[in-house]
Design a protein around this motif. Structure first.
Motif, PDB file in Angstrom:
ATOM      1  N   ALA A  65       0.839  -1.208   0.000  1.00  0.00           N
ATOM      2  CA  ALA A  65       0.000   0.000   0.000  1.00  0.00           C
ATOM      3  C   ALA A  65       0.870   1.253   0.000  1.00  0.00           C
ATOM      4  N   ALA A  66       1.927   1.257   0.818  1.00  0.00           N
ATOM      5  CA  ALA A  66       2.819   2.415   0.889  1.00  0.00           C
ATOM      6  C   ALA A  66       3.502   2.648  -0.454  1.00  0.00           C
ATOM      7  N   THR A  67       3.972   1.575  -1.092  1.00  0.00           N
ATOM      8  CA  THR A  67       4.632   1.687  -2.391  1.00  0.00           C
ATOM      9  C   THR A  67       3.660   2.229  -3.437  1.00  0.00           C
ATOM     10  N   LEU A  68       2.438   1.733  -3.406  1.00  0.00           N
ATOM     11  CA  LEU A  68       1.417   2.200  -4.357  1.00  0.00           C
ATOM     12  C   LEU A  68       1.145   3.687  -4.183  1.00  0.00           C
ATOM     13  N   ILE A  69       1.026   4.114  -2.931  1.00  0.00           N
ATOM     14  CA  ILE A  69       0.763   5.539  -2.661  1.00  0.00           C
ATOM     15  C   ILE A  69       1.911   6.395  -3.195  1.00  0.00           C
ATOM     16  N   LEU A  70       3.134   5.943  -2.965  1.00  0.00           N
ATOM     17  CA  LEU A  70       4.308   6.671  -3.460  1.00  0.00           C
ATOM     18  C   LEU A  70       4.298   6.749  -4.982  1.00  0.00           C
ATOM     19  N   ILE A 126       1.713   6.516  -7.003  1.00  0.00           N
ATOM     20  CA  ILE A 126       0.620   7.392  -7.454  1.00  0.00           C
ATOM     21  C   ILE A 126       1.017   8.857  -7.275  1.00  0.00           C
ATOM     22  N   GLY A 127       1.653   9.161  -6.140  1.00  0.00           N
ATOM     23  CA  GLY A 127       2.118  10.527  -5.869  1.00  0.00           C
ATOM     24  C   GLY A 127       3.107  10.988  -6.925  1.00  0.00           C
TER      25      GLY A 127
END
Lengths: 204, 109
Positions: free
Chosen positions: B73-78, B80-81
């Motif tokens: 989830a953290a990697t995905l958020i990064l 997307i950012g």
């Protein structure tokens, strides 16, 4: 009125989901009870790896035979009963396999655990000689427990360690509450005699 | 043996700790070793094998370590950012440094 014995509505709904073999419901059941089952099984078998394996087997058995649960007792009690039955069988199996005798398993597994039990007979103290006595006493208690018949060991673990009521112990073992009380009395007496014999003095 | 014949400490549902044997047992078996495995994946795998894939065959139904989920989830958020930044950055254009009017704000001598 629920269709499943004396269960309340949420419990009956959950049970219905389990009986439909809903994987999500089953995951919830495992996560809710795994630690309690593991603790119970470890206390009966005295070996971490055996307890880990047996805990998983308990839930496989629960999955297989959930249709036979009528809701006459709590679901946790029924899960405990399966755990006790499977543990009983495993104990017999292990007893037949001499290379993994019960007391050896307990002795190995408890060498690290018995620091918790220091001072059991010697009282709280920082004196190494007395600490060693407490540690030794705990090992003796566990070894003597392992040497008891499984019918006595079950009662002692369920009542004195898990602190379940006589009714719950009866529901798990299939014994009447009166029988549980008398068997508990006999089990404590047997254990006390054995421990005192090994310690060479009274424990109280 | 009936209830009446039992010693007082054996009757009723009084705490077991009042009995010395019970107290000894509780101390000796107080803390089991921490299990070194997660139980759920093992249980699911056993059921999957024994039911020949009828249950817990779908990947979505199986247990996943929450830490791995968190990392994903953290990697995905990064990601997307970073993607949003790359898309929006050319639209905003180069930022102009603010014009400073030295006449209005004379430097101190």
């Amino acid at each position: 009125m629920s269709s499943e014995g004396d269960l309340d509505q949420p419990s009956a709904r959950f049970l219905a989901r389990l009986k439909r073999r809903e994987e999500k419901a089953f995951n919830e059941l495992v996560l809710a009870h795994e630690q309690k089952v593991y603790r119970l099984v470890w206390r009966m078998l005295g070996n971490r790896e055996e307890a880990e394996d047996m805990t998983q087997e308990v839930f496989v058995q629960v999955f297989k035979s959930i249709d036979s649960f009528r809701g006459d007792s709590k679901l946790s009690t029924w899960v405990y009963r399966i755990a006790i039955n499977l543990t009983r069988n495993r104990t017999k199996y292990l007893a037949r396999r001499k290379q993994h005798s019960h007391s050896d398993l307990f002795a190995d597994e408890h060498s690290a655990q018995h620091h918790e039990a220091q001072g059991v007979t010697a009282g709280e103290t920082s004196r190494p000689d007395l600490d060693a006595m407490g540690n030794e006493a705990a090992q003796i208690v566990v070894r003597c427990l392992a040497e008891l018949d499984s019918e006595f060991r079950e009662i002692l673990v369920l009542r004195d360690v898990e602190c379940l009521s006589y009714e719950e112990v009866g529901a798990i073992t299939g014994l009447a509450a009166g029988t549980v009380k008398s068997r508990l009395h006999r089990a404590r007496s047997l254990l006390k005699t054995q421990v005192e014999l090994h310690l060479g003095g009274p424990i109280a | 043996m009936t209830d009446e014949q039992l010693p007082e400490s054996e009757r009723g549902d009084e705490p077991s700790v009042s009995n010395p044997v019970a107290a000894l047992l509780q101390k000796a078996l107080a803390s089991p070793p921490e299990p070194k495995i997660h139980f759920l994946p093992g249980v699911q795998e056993r059921i999957r094998i024994r039911t020949r894939g009828r249950y817990f065959a779908a990947r979505r139904a199986r247990y996943r370590d929450p830490i791995i989920l968190l990392l994903v989830a953290a990697t995905l958020i990064l990601l997307i950012g970073a993607l949003v930044f790359l898309v929006l950055e050319p639209l905003v254009g180069p930022t102009q440094p603010p014009q400073v009017n030295h006449e209005l704000n004379p430097r101190p001598q």
